[in-house]
Design an enzyme around this catalytic site. Sequence first.
Site, PDB file in Angstrom:
ATOM      1  N   CYS A 130       2.173  -7.389  16.757  1.00  0.00           N
ATOM      2  CA  CYS A 130       3.538  -6.853  16.857  1.00  0.00           C
ATOM      3  C   CYS A 130       4.574  -7.965  16.859  1.00  0.00           C
ATOM      4  O   CYS A 130       5.760  -7.696  16.754  1.00  0.00           O
ATOM      5  CB  CYS A 130       3.745  -6.064  18.140  1.00  0.00           C
ATOM      6  SG  CYS A 130       2.677  -4.665  18.327  1.00  0.00           S
ATOM      7  N   LYS A 146     -12.102  11.440   2.500  1.00  0.00           N
ATOM      8  CA  LYS A 146     -11.783  12.562   1.619  1.00  0.00           C
ATOM      9  C   LYS A 146     -11.301  12.098   0.250  1.00  0.00           C
ATOM     10  O   LYS A 146     -11.071  12.909  -0.622  1.00  0.00           O
ATOM     11  CB  LYS A 146     -10.708  13.430   2.270  1.00  0.00           C
ATOM     12  CG  LYS A 146     -11.246  14.322   3.357  1.00  0.00           C
ATOM     13  CD  LYS A 146     -10.275  15.438   3.623  1.00  0.00           C
ATOM     14  CE  LYS A 146     -10.715  16.212   4.853  1.00  0.00           C
ATOM     15  NZ  LYS A 146      -9.569  16.647   5.624  1.00  0.00           N
ATOM     16  N   CYS A 192       1.602  -9.822  21.890  1.00  0.00           N
ATOM     17  CA  CYS A 192       0.719  -9.288  20.848  1.00  0.00           C
ATOM     18  C   CYS A 192       1.140  -9.917  19.525  1.00  0.00           C
ATOM     19  O   CYS A 192       2.274  -9.735  19.086  1.00  0.00           O
ATOM     20  CB  CYS A 192       0.812  -7.772  20.764  1.00  0.00           C
ATOM     21  SG  CYS A 192      -0.078  -7.136  19.323  1.00  0.00           S
ATOM     22  N   HIS A 245       4.161   1.495   2.146  1.00  0.00           N
ATOM     23  CA  HIS A 245       5.313   0.740   1.631  1.00  0.00           C
ATOM     24  C   HIS A 245       5.894   1.460   0.426  1.00  0.00           C
ATOM     25  O   HIS A 245       7.112   1.555   0.265  1.00  0.00           O
ATOM     26  CB  HIS A 245       4.890  -0.666   1.192  1.00  0.00           C
ATOM     27  CG  HIS A 245       4.163  -1.449   2.252  1.00  0.00           C
ATOM     28  ND1 HIS A 245       2.942  -2.032   2.038  1.00  0.00           N
ATOM     29  CD2 HIS A 245       4.504  -1.731   3.531  1.00  0.00           C
ATOM     30  CE1 HIS A 245       2.559  -2.658   3.134  1.00  0.00           C
ATOM     31  NE2 HIS A 245       3.485  -2.484   4.068  1.00  0.00           N
ATOM     32  N   HIS A 261       0.844  -1.199   0.000  1.00  0.00           N
ATOM     33  CA  HIS A 261       0.000   0.000   0.000  1.00  0.00           C
ATOM     34  C   HIS A 261       0.875   1.243   0.000  1.00  0.00           C
ATOM     35  O   HIS A 261       2.107   1.148  -0.078  1.00  0.00           O
ATOM     36  CB  HIS A 261      -0.995  -0.022   1.166  1.00  0.00           C
ATOM     37  CG  HIS A 261      -0.342  -0.071   2.518  1.00  0.00           C
ATOM     38  ND1 HIS A 261       0.409   0.965   3.013  1.00  0.00           N
ATOM     39  CD2 HIS A 261      -0.299  -1.048   3.448  1.00  0.00           C
ATOM     40  CE1 HIS A 261       0.864   0.649   4.201  1.00  0.00           C
ATOM     41  NE2 HIS A 261       0.459  -0.586   4.487  1.00  0.00           N
ATOM     42  N   HIS A 321      -1.938  -1.892  18.483  1.00  0.00           N
ATOM     43  CA  HIS A 321      -3.100  -2.517  17.849  1.00  0.00           C
ATOM     44  C   HIS A 321      -4.388  -2.348  18.639  1.00  0.00           C
ATOM     45  O   HIS A 321      -5.460  -2.685  18.151  1.00  0.00           O
ATOM     46  CB  HIS A 321      -2.831  -4.015  17.623  1.00  0.00           C
ATOM     47  CG  HIS A 321      -1.753  -4.254  16.623  1.00  0.00           C
ATOM     48  ND1 HIS A 321      -0.423  -4.343  16.970  1.00  0.00           N
ATOM     49  CD2 HIS A 321      -1.794  -4.365  15.276  1.00  0.00           C
ATOM     50  CE1 HIS A 321       0.299  -4.516  15.887  1.00  0.00           C
ATOM     51  NE2 HIS A 321      -0.492  -4.531  14.852  1.00  0.00           N
ATOM     52  N   CYS A 362      -2.489  -3.666  23.788  1.00  0.00           N
ATOM     53  CA  CYS A 362      -1.311  -3.309  23.007  1.00  0.00           C
ATOM     54  C   CYS A 362      -1.495  -1.878  22.496  1.00  0.00           C
ATOM     55  O   CYS A 362      -2.523  -1.567  21.899  1.00  0.00           O
ATOM     56  CB  CYS A 362      -1.175  -4.269  21.821  1.00  0.00           C
ATOM     57  SG  CYS A 362      -0.161  -3.592  20.507  1.00  0.00           S
ATOM     58  N   LYS A 407     -14.213   9.394  -5.127  1.00  0.00           N
ATOM     59  CA  LYS A 407     -14.807   8.096  -5.417  1.00  0.00           C
ATOM     60  C   LYS A 407     -15.276   8.074  -6.859  1.00  0.00           C
ATOM     61  O   LYS A 407     -15.728   9.069  -7.375  1.00  0.00           O
ATOM     62  CB  LYS A 407     -16.018   7.869  -4.508  1.00  0.00           C
ATOM     63  CG  LYS A 407     -15.632   7.710  -3.078  1.00  0.00           C
ATOM     64  CD  LYS A 407     -16.847   7.657  -2.218  1.00  0.00           C
ATOM     65  CE  LYS A 407     -16.430   7.741  -0.757  1.00  0.00           C
ATOM     66  NZ  LYS A 407     -17.556   7.781   0.133  1.00  0.00           N
TER      67      LYS A 407
HETATM   68  N1  MSP Z   1       8.422  -6.798   8.532  1.00  0.00           N
HETATM   69  C1  MSP Z   1       8.582  -5.659   9.367  1.00  0.00           C
HETATM   70  C2  MSP Z   1       9.886  -4.966   9.082  1.00  0.00           C
HETATM   71  C3  MSP Z   1      11.101  -5.810   9.222  1.00  0.00           C
HETATM   72  S1  MSP Z   1      12.533  -4.947   8.770  1.00  0.00           S
HETATM   73  C4  MSP Z   1      13.785  -5.872   9.282  1.00  0.00           C
HETATM   74  C5  MSP Z   1       7.439  -4.675   9.102  1.00  0.00           C
HETATM   75  N2  MSP Z   1       6.780  -4.792   7.947  1.00  0.00           N
HETATM   76  S2  MSP Z   1       5.555  -3.856   7.466  1.00  0.00           S
HETATM   77  O1  MSP Z   1       5.050  -4.461   6.259  1.00  0.00           O
HETATM   78  O2  MSP Z   1       4.639  -3.652   8.524  1.00  0.00           O
HETATM   79  O3  MSP Z   1       6.189  -2.513   7.048  1.00  0.00           O
HETATM   80  C6  MSP Z   1       6.352  -1.422   7.925  1.00  0.00           C
HETATM   81  C7  MSP Z   1       6.944  -0.301   7.146  1.00  0.00           C
HETATM   82  O4  MSP Z   1       6.106   0.038   6.019  1.00  0.00           O
HETATM   83  C8  MSP Z   1       7.081   1.016   7.889  1.00  0.00           C
HETATM   84  O5  MSP Z   1       8.222   1.068   8.722  1.00  0.00           O
HETATM   85  C9  MSP Z   1       7.168   1.976   6.714  1.00  0.00           C
HETATM   86  O6  MSP Z   1       8.404   1.857   6.092  1.00  0.00           O
HETATM   87  C10 MSP Z   1       6.100   1.438   5.802  1.00  0.00           C
HETATM   88  N3  MSP Z   1       4.782   1.963   6.146  1.00  0.00           N
HETATM   89  C11 MSP Z   1       3.665   1.212   6.402  1.00  0.00           C
HETATM   90  N4  MSP Z   1       2.619   2.066   6.615  1.00  0.00           N
HETATM   91  C12 MSP Z   1       3.033   3.342   6.529  1.00  0.00           C
HETATM   92  C13 MSP Z   1       2.379   4.588   6.523  1.00  0.00           C
HETATM   93  N5  MSP Z   1       1.082   4.720   6.733  1.00  0.00           N
HETATM   94  N6  MSP Z   1       3.112   5.693   6.269  1.00  0.00           N
HETATM   95  C14 MSP Z   1       4.441   5.613   5.967  1.00  0.00           C
HETATM   96  N7  MSP Z   1       5.076   4.446   5.938  1.00  0.00           N
HETATM   97  C15 MSP Z   1       4.471   3.305   6.413  1.00  0.00           C
HETATM   98  O7  MSP Z   1       7.209  -3.832   9.945  1.00  0.00           O
END
Ligand code: MSP
Length: 634
Positions: free
Chosen positions: A130, A296, A127, A22, A19, A147, A144, A299
């Site tokens: 986490c 916001k 949790c 990422h 999403h 969450h 937690c 759609k």
């Molecule tokens: N698998 C672990 C990370 C292991 S690293 C050794 C993890 N994965 S995750 O899929 O949850 O990814 C988290 C990361 O995704 C965040 O640290 C960030 O880089 C990105 N993001 C996920 N949601 C986000 C937002 N809403 N905004 C910005 N970045 C975010 O945690």
Amino acid sequence: MEKAFYITTPIYYVNASPHLGHAYTTIVADVLARYHRLRGIPTFFATGTDEHGDKIVEAAEKAGVTPQEYADRISAQFRNLWPELAVTNDYFIRTTDPNHVETVRRILRKVHDAGDIYFGQYEGFYCVGCERFYMEKELVDGKCPQHETFPEHRKESNYFFKMSKYQNWLIKHIEEYPDFIRPERYRNEALAFLRDPLEDLCISRPKSRLTWGITLPFDENYVTYVWFDALINYVTAIGYPDGDNFRRFWPVAEHLIAKDILKPHGIYWPTMLKAAGVEPYRHLNVHGYWNVDQSKMSKSLGNVVKPLDLKDKYGLDPFRYFLLRDMVFGLDSSFSEEAFVQRINSDLANDLGNLVSRTMTMALKYGDGRVPDPRIAVDADRLLWETAAKTLTDVEACFAELALHKALIAIWEFINVTNKYIVEREPWVLAKDPANRGRLETIVYNLLEALRVTAVLISPFMPGSAGRIMDQLGIADAAGQTYESLRTWGGLKAGNKLTRGESLFPRVELKTVEAIPEARKTEVAPIKPEISYEEFEKVDLRAAKVIAAERVPKSSKLLKLTIEIDGKRQIVAGMGKDYTPEEIVGKTIVVVANLKPAKLMGLESRGMLLATDSEEGLTLLGFDRPPKTGAKIH
Ligand code: MSP
């Protein structure tokens, strides 16, 4: 100048599809990688997926496939998305890769041999979201904090990493290297964690409970805790322990993460490295969160547009530009389609797009279709060169502190100075008299060179658009357009053939929520007869948190919910076709709290939740901002 550059993103969990969040982290990493390559610095950029642990097992079970199949499927979604976002990672790691499994086992063996891993009993609150144990004092109302769900109480014999042993070393390291964790707010947050005694880290899970993981090299009956496994990806990717890349890139490692995973990266990882006899990474760079306000988002056909889909709607380069321009690194930001469209129209269509199109029009109109020779420079042109030189220095400084939005602001200042140069030099006036030819050609040259400078500067952010500008300038050797080539004004070759391209950034219009078609309005149920305020007051509406949910056996529609208002209570709701129990848990809903209890399929229901119809079935009433549980609705 830096000798090498190594940038990593978190490896993403494969329990859900990619999403916006990422995409953001990975695009930031890409901009940094491209910028360093542009400066001629050997660069390595790694990303990948985190595939072990309870969470993945749960998601796979839900999807009815094996964890391996599930991990393959979602990991491929990430891997395939990156080229679509013009992301140029050099390596894509999966924690199920054999070389990674081997590296994790090697490090575990090393730390175990050194006496930093011991066997002990653990009892605590776990949790699953986490994937970690919480101390009681870390929980908020027993839940937690991430969450907002109740953790499970678990008692197990497990292996522990002596993290506590490295607490003082880590504090000293963070103090000695003030930008080890940056920006400063996150350094302070890490130091705040370290004010309390650091507990040892539970690094195993018994196979009786979880088999989807890397078996401990010193005990067949246990798998490795997912974070101890995942963090090690950063050294696997560059060939730990003795690959050339490891020697070259580890000393310059830059990790990029969001604030959600500061603790594993800022605390667990450096202490793990220390115990394994590896120097810590160079920097941990922490950014904030994108908040997406779905209500916001525009759609179409009643479907909420996912932010990631907006790259198809408005184009990849504008999407990358917006994400990088609108988030101050380290702080949270709200994603809105309105703001996105506004940026496209003002910064891209107006400032940059117009500059390119005006310059090309003049160059073709006043010349012979080729880049002219600059012959008569005057003092008034100096501002343009000087601004270009200053922009280079400013951009470098911004990159050094990861202020990518500021780097873009600096580049846009140069674009605006160039736009002003056109207005002030008035080439169209000079063009009226052939005697001014030499001067006119110099002005056109300067403008074309300014476009080259702009193209090179924006290339890490908007590689596609940079290429299209260079094509218009007849630049055959795109690889020669390095950052260094901008240090002296005049890098654009006279004689290059100019070609007018299509508009770079057409203006766009925001298509807002579609108006309700007339025909549908008649479907609205008639309003009931009036009631007095006193009558309304009798209905006690409350905000209620859903703590647990399960399907009522033998009913396709009914869900049994445990909610919290003034205490826990049970309600039974006919939402089973529209919501799964997992979706509903953790939500704060609206409940009629003083409705007479009723029995549904033999189960007592104390209250009624409020919902309405949507195109996709029933939708629960919710809140823009999270209210307190039990709050009165008035
Ligand atoms: N698998 C672990 C990370 C292991 S690293 C050794 C993890 N994965 S995750 O899929 O949850 O990814 C988290 C990361 O995704 C965040 O640290 C960030 O880089 C990105 N993001 C996920 N949601 C986000 C937002 N809403 N905004 C910005 N970045 C975010 O945690």
